[in-house]
Design a protein around this motif. Structure first.
Motif, mmCIF file in Angstrom:
data_model
loop_
_atom_site.group_PDB
_atom_site.id
_atom_site.type_symbol
_atom_site.label_atom_id
_atom_site.label_comp_id
_atom_site.label_asym_id
_atom_site.label_seq_id
_atom_site.Cartn_x
_atom_site.Cartn_y
_atom_site.Cartn_z
ATOM 1 N N ALA A 1 10.200 17.861 5.113
ATOM 2 C CA ALA A 1 10.161 16.382 4.769
ATOM 3 C C ALA A 1 11.538 15.936 5.241
ATOM 4 C CB ALA A 1 9.347 15.589 3.883
ATOM 5 N N PRO A 2 12.084 14.826 5.297
ATOM 6 C CA PRO A 2 13.283 14.605 5.474
ATOM 7 C C PRO A 2 13.905 14.488 3.781
ATOM 8 C CG PRO A 2 12.404 12.562 6.608
ATOM 9 C CD PRO A 2 11.170 13.666 6.356
ATOM 10 N N PRO A 3 15.277 15.367 3.971
ATOM 11 C CA PRO A 3 15.588 15.688 2.579
ATOM 12 C C PRO A 3 16.565 14.262 1.717
ATOM 13 C CG PRO A 3 17.091 16.660 4.446
ATOM 14 C CD PRO A 3 16.029 15.471 4.510
ATOM 15 N N VAL A 4 16.348 13.343 1.452
ATOM 16 C CA VAL A 4 16.741 12.141 1.154
ATOM 17 C C VAL A 4 15.723 11.573 0.212
ATOM 18 C CG1 VAL A 4 17.830 11.610 3.606
ATOM 19 C CG2 VAL A 4 15.404 10.338 2.739
ATOM 20 N N GLY A 5 16.725 10.323 -0.441
ATOM 21 C CA GLY A 5 16.005 9.981 -1.326
ATOM 22 C C GLY A 5 15.757 11.117 -2.692
ATOM 23 N N PRO A 6 13.959 11.203 -2.808
ATOM 24 C CA PRO A 6 13.509 11.594 -4.112
ATOM 25 C C PRO A 6 13.794 12.925 -4.147
ATOM 26 C CG PRO A 6 11.796 10.406 -3.134
ATOM 27 C CD PRO A 6 13.232 9.947 -2.874
ATOM 28 N N ASN A 7 13.445 13.356 -2.328
ATOM 29 C CA ASN A 7 13.738 15.104 -1.717
ATOM 30 C C ASN A 7 15.060 15.189 -2.285
ATOM 31 O OD1 ASN A 7 11.186 14.537 -1.820
ATOM 32 N ND2 ASN A 7 10.978 14.253 0.709
ATOM 33 N N ARG A 8 16.316 14.679 -2.296
ATOM 34 C CA ARG A 8 17.502 14.679 -1.715
ATOM 35 C C ARG A 8 18.091 16.804 -2.328
ATOM 36 N NH1 ARG A 8 23.167 12.002 -2.112
ATOM 37 N NH2 ARG A 8 24.769 13.675 -0.965
ATOM 38 N N PHE A 9 17.570 16.718 -4.038
ATOM 39 C CA PHE A 9 17.786 17.682 -4.353
ATOM 40 C C PHE A 9 17.399 18.275 -4.538
ATOM 41 C CE2 PHE A 9 21.859 14.791 -4.802
ATOM 42 C CZ PHE A 9 23.227 15.580 -4.029
#
Length: 484
Positions: A31-39
């Motif tokens: 999934a795109p590593p942005v928002g809540p997925n970033r870190f």
């Protein structure tokens, strides 16, 4: 343009057919590593309906340009977008069961992209080739105790995607070779010691990158604090998340420059030697311990380096001409060697070499050649090589510099990403020789010469006339015994 469609586990993708090769580009593996997925570690792809267009490269990881003059010498691909955890596949036959090669790009963990490389020549020669993008810099390698080595975990996720899907593209999931250069080779050195990567590949090719350039948590914390100080934010996920990407990637390059300009272990820990402020961290979890001591069992290895790696960093910018005896002696001391003994050993094998040439040889050995040898010494079966072709550019001073081997490995001399660095009209017969060795290793487990053993240290030296040499630079190797 002709096209064809393949069903993956997340949905159908449409690729383009040209010259007997089918290319699928920009397929998401996480999934795109942005928002809540970033870190977070890489998160699962959300399946899609219909057919996803895969005829163009997808987004690439955010990065700043290389520092001048390398920004004009090394080609970068920069495609904006959030969905940059994606990969590309080149295959000659969807119905086959062919060996697979997965390329992990270099760029000091802050630059580069899998989308800069064309795998068509591998497909032409009966190999399914995959290139991938992974998180770089702060997003991929800045240390947080609960989520370390996110860039490496991205690579693991891509390899898991290959295991799960490559059969639909004509590949054999039981015959996967990972190969990479510089930070890509270093990444593979880490993957060889990562439990999460166990069983995801069967052979490994490490080009100009070993496994000694990881750092410990204490050093990683120092670097995180230094970056936060540059940005004026708290050293937390929330603090870094608040910084605009354009500002963050510039600060990353500034931190790398600061480490290189003042290589003080008191400030930077192990990074004072590696000059890599963003690098894998031996966190005790994703990387349990020193990777050289935990090489994956049953993985055959092809590993090597270029004769003049370090010249990339001092010839184009003109620094090479100003390196004298003082800097040479400092280099020996920096790496724990006696300057008098070191000078005598290196000079003996390089009669007439000036201080700047010896300086580059010492840095090349510490950063690249010695780590390659240490891996070969510990592997079950390993093949060693040295890339020795001398580039004619920069009045011949550049030599066989870092990255010079890549266009020959990919056999894409007509579309040479490094033409500004190496010049046009590269020797095709050298590409034929080197590329076919990589294909042979991925296909048969043997690149075409004898394995590396301490009794002979058999090494293929790739040059205008390629040949196997035994015990190359034996006296210099002995000098490094016991030196980390």
């Amino acid at each position: 343009m002709a096209s064809t469609t393949v069903d993956t586990r997340h949905g159908a993708v449409r690729g383009a057919v040209a010259g007997g090769v089918i290319a699928f580009k920009g397929i998401p593996y996480a999934a795109p590593p942005v928002g809540p997925n970033r870190f977070l570690p890489p998160q699962p792809v959300v399946p899609w309906t219909g057919v996803r267009d895969a005829t163009r490269f997808g987004p690439t990881a955010p990065k700043a340009p290389y520092a001048p003059p390398l920004d004009a010498l090394i080609h970068e691909v920069d495609v904006p977008g959030e969905d940059y955890l994606n990969l590309n596949v080149w295959t000659p036959d969807l119905s086959g069961r062919l060996p697979v090669m997965v390329w992990i790009h270099g760029g000091a963990f802050v630059n580069g992209s899998g989308s800069a490389y064309d795998g068509s020549a591998f497909a032409r020669d009966g190999v399914v080739c995959v290139t991938l993008n992974y998180r770089l810099g702060t997003d991929g390698f800045l240390y947080f105790e609960d989520t370390a080595n996110r860039g490496l975990l991205d690579q693991v996720a891509a390899l898991q995607w290959v295991q799960d899907n490559i059969e639909a593209f004509g590949g054999d999931p039981g015959q996967i070779t990972v190969f990479g250069e510089s930070a890509g080779g270093m990444s593979i050195g880490m993957l060889l010691g990562m439990p999460k990567a166990t069983g995801l590949f069967h052979r490994a090719i490490l080009q100009s990158g070993g496994s000694q350039h990881a750092v410990g948590p204490a050093t990683a914390e120092k670097l995180k604090l230094a970056l936060a100080g540059k940005l004026g934010v708290a050293p937390t996920k929330e603090g870094f998340s608040a910084v605009p990407t354009e500002q963050l990637v510039v600060a990353q390059q500034q931190l790398r420059g600061a480490v290189a300009m003042q290589p003080d272990p008191g400030l930077w820990g192990e990074a004072a030697l590696t000059m890599l402020p963003f690098a894998p961290v031996i966190d005790g979890d994703t990387i349990p311990g020193p990777p050289n001591e935990h090489l994956a069992e049953g993985v055959d290895i092809l590993v090597g380096s270029n004769s003049d790696e370090f010249r990339l960093y001092v010839v184009p910018n003109g620094a090479f001409d100003y390196i004298g005896e003082e800097r040479l002696n400092a280099a020996f001391r920096q790496f724990g060697l006696d300057p008098v003994e070191g000078r005598a050993v290196y000079q003996a094998s390089r009669p007439g070499a000036a201080a700047n040439e010896l300086f580059c040889a010492v840095f090349t050995d510490w950063h690249f050649r010695i780590p390659a040898i240490r891996i070969a010494e510990r592997a079950r079966t390993a093949y060693m090589y040295e890339f020795a072709w001398q580039a004619p550019t920069f009045d011949g001073k550049l030599g066989a510099c870092h990255a010079a081997d890549i266009p020959f490995v990919f056999d894409n001399l007509d579309d040479n990403l490094f033409e500004n660095l190496l010049g046009p009209h590269l020797p095709q017969h050298l590409a034929d020789t080197m590329h076919s060795a990589w294909v042979s290793f991925a296909t048969h487990g043997n690149p075409g010469w004898f394995p590396y053993e301490t009794g002979n240290r058999s090494t293929m030296r790739f040059d205008i006339e390629s040949e196997v040499v035994v015990h190359p630079q034996a006296e210099e190797l002995a000098l490094w015994e016991g030196v980390r």
